[in-house]
Write an enzyme that holds these catalytic residues in place. Structure first.
Site, PDB file in Angstrom:
ATOM      1  N   ASP A   1       6.417  -9.117   0.473  1.00 35.26           N
ATOM      2  CA  ASP A   1       6.948  -8.981  -0.707  1.00 35.26           C
ATOM      3  C   ASP A   1       8.446  -8.728   0.005  1.00 35.26           C
ATOM      4  O   ASP A   1       8.231  -7.489   0.978  1.00 35.26           O
ATOM      5  CB  ASP A   1       6.616  -8.202  -1.516  1.00 35.26           C
ATOM      6  CG  ASP A   1       5.706  -6.973  -0.694  1.00 35.26           C
ATOM      7  OD1 ASP A   1       5.269  -7.478   0.313  1.00 35.26           O
ATOM      8  OD2 ASP A   1       5.181  -5.674  -1.821  1.00 35.26           O
TER       9      ASP A   1
ATOM     10  N   GLU B   1       2.640  -5.825  -0.779  1.00 35.86           N
ATOM     11  CA  GLU B   1       1.696  -5.275  -0.371  1.00 35.86           C
ATOM     12  C   GLU B   1       2.658  -3.707  -0.526  1.00 35.86           C
ATOM     13  O   GLU B   1       1.711  -2.741  -0.832  1.00 35.86           O
ATOM     14  CB  GLU B   1       2.606  -4.827   1.653  1.00 35.86           C
ATOM     15  CG  GLU B   1       2.163  -4.258   2.446  1.00 35.86           C
ATOM     16  CD  GLU B   1       2.579  -3.118   2.088  1.00 35.86           C
ATOM     17  OE1 GLU B   1       1.868  -1.593   2.719  1.00 35.86           O
ATOM     18  OE2 GLU B   1       3.482  -2.381   2.516  1.00 35.86           O
TER      19      GLU B   1
END
Length: 435
Positions: A102, A168
């Site tokens: 991400d 994350e």
């Protein structure tokens, strides 16, 4: 029987060692040859970042790459995660390797030809999106590792599980995601993982260097929300109010005493930070409430309990003292355990890192108060999480742009070392387990 078995055992060990040495030479050759390809992958991801649980394009590229290598790939894990399984030609352990996917709601300021121009909605606001923490490099490196290891599939003593993980940085409020959700969905099973390795690029560590710490290497984290409720009034008549802005200011100041007066910082660091404070809509109106959000960092269960209890006590009692009320929620949306490097495993694998990067380039570091949800995997199996240099040679760590900022920058020449390190950790662990 012992006299017959001993030389046979020695022969097997020597043969395994010789084979591993040969494979590691192949790793060096193939990783060097992949340098430009890994950089190209990273630049593509960097130019097209996606926020947590929205890594659709990213996941598609990764899955297609794994499948092109003959690696079984499962998609849609924990929303957008991808898990690849490479079964070696010989029996052995299951080694998991993880990369996060991400980006962050940060508007890029770096003048690069592949700089992100992406905009999206986040928490009701239009924001830029940027890989401002290096997850683009983590994915590219692991894609390179997959290409190298798949080319020596028949010689692998075991199975490699490639975990490409979404969110994350934390799933959006109200959603599930990240490592915790991947574990819940069985990523560490079928086949059952024996050990896990992961790396994180660091923009303030010189390229070519690796840093590590046995034990608690990154902090546990809980986010928090405090809502202070008072009584609204005209700004010209404050005596008619219970001013939540003043109360919030007192709470923020008092919270700073938790670490400075309650935590033994000679043993473990800790952090209490308020990063968001919102209240009011006009300069001459005292608002009815103020909302604060922040983060807590700690390295022991005892410190976590102490900090959490003190935040609640200070916020609630300070508000009461001023005639207001405080609501405290800890955690608010996310909580990660301490990222803990198994000490025996770290000692066992440290020679691999030293042989890969050069002993002088593998450096013991102090604990980091940043947090990582890699810790959820380490709760299931022993694991090592280390840091890979991404700062240009000769750079100043004190002035190099840090992670999560618009000016975050990486020297791409260090990616090849990351590919070699993860490959060699895999091969050496498999060889050691075989012995």
């Amino acid at each position: 029987m012992k006299k017959l078995l001993t030389p046979l055992f020695c022969f097997v060990v020597l043969a395994t060692s010789a084979q591993t040495t040969s494979l590691k030479k192949t790793v060096n050759t193939k990783a060097d040859a992949l340098k430009d390809k890994v950089i190209a992958w990273r630049r593509d991801f960097h130019e097209h970042p996606e926020l947590g649980n929205h890594e659709v394009r990213t996941a598609d590229i990764i899955a297609k790459h794994l499948q092109s290598l003959g690696i079984e790939a499962k998609t849609g894990v924990a929303t957008t995660g991808v898990v690849g399984v490479l079964k070696g030609g010989l029996p052995g352990p299951v080694v998991a390797l993880r990369a996060d996917m991400d980006g962050l709601p940060v508007t890029e300021r770096v003048n690069l030809p592949f700089a992100s121009k992406v905009k999206t909605q986040y928490n009701g606001q239009e924001v830029g999106v940027m890989h401002a923490c290096g997850h683009d490099s983590h994915m590219a490196i692991l894609m390179g590792v997959a290409e190298v290891l798949s080319s020596m599939k028949k010689d692998l003593h075991g199975t490699v599980k490639f975990i490409f993980q979404p969110a994350e940085e934390g799933a959006p409020v109200g959603e599930k995601g990240g490592a915790e959700e991947m574990v819940k969905q069985g990523v560490m099973e079928n086949p059952k993982v024996d050990v896990i390795f992961g790396l994180h690029i660091n923009s303030q560590t010189e390229v070519g260097k690796i840093t590590y710490k046995p034990g608690g290497t990154m902090a546990g984290v809980s986010d928090l929300q405090i809502i202070v409720k008072g009584r609204s009034a005209h700004g010209a008549y404050p005596w008619s109010s219970v001013d939540p802005v003043v109360v919030s200011a007192q709470i923020i100041s008092s919270l700073q005493s938790i670490v400075s007066r309650n935590i033994n910082v000679t043993e473990n660091p800790a952090v209490v930070t308020i990063g968001v404070i919102n209240g009011g809509s006009r300069f001459n109106i005292i608002p009815e409430s103020v909302k604060m959000q922040g983060t807590l960092r700690y390295f022991t269960d005892a410190d976590e309990k102490l900090i959490t209890a003190n935040v609640k006590r200070i916020a609630i009692k300070t508000a009461e003292a001023y005639g207001a009320q405080a609501e405290v929620l800890i955690p608010y949306s996310n909580k990660y355990p301490v990222t803990f490097n198994d000490e025996a495993l770290t000692a066992k694998m440290l020679p691999t890192l030293a042989a890969t990067a050069g002993k002088e380039n593998v450096i013991l570091r102090p604990p980091v108060t940043g947090a990582e949800d890699f810790s959820f995997y380490q709760q299931k199996v022993p694991g090592i999480f280390f840091f890979l240099g991404g700062m240009p040679k000769g750079g100043n760590a004190l002035t190099a742009p840090s992670h999560h900022t618009p000016d975050f920058y990486l020297d791409e020449s260090g990616f090849t070392l990351g590919v070699k390190a993860l490959c060699n950790l895999t091969l050496d662990y498999m060889a050691g387990k075989g012995k």
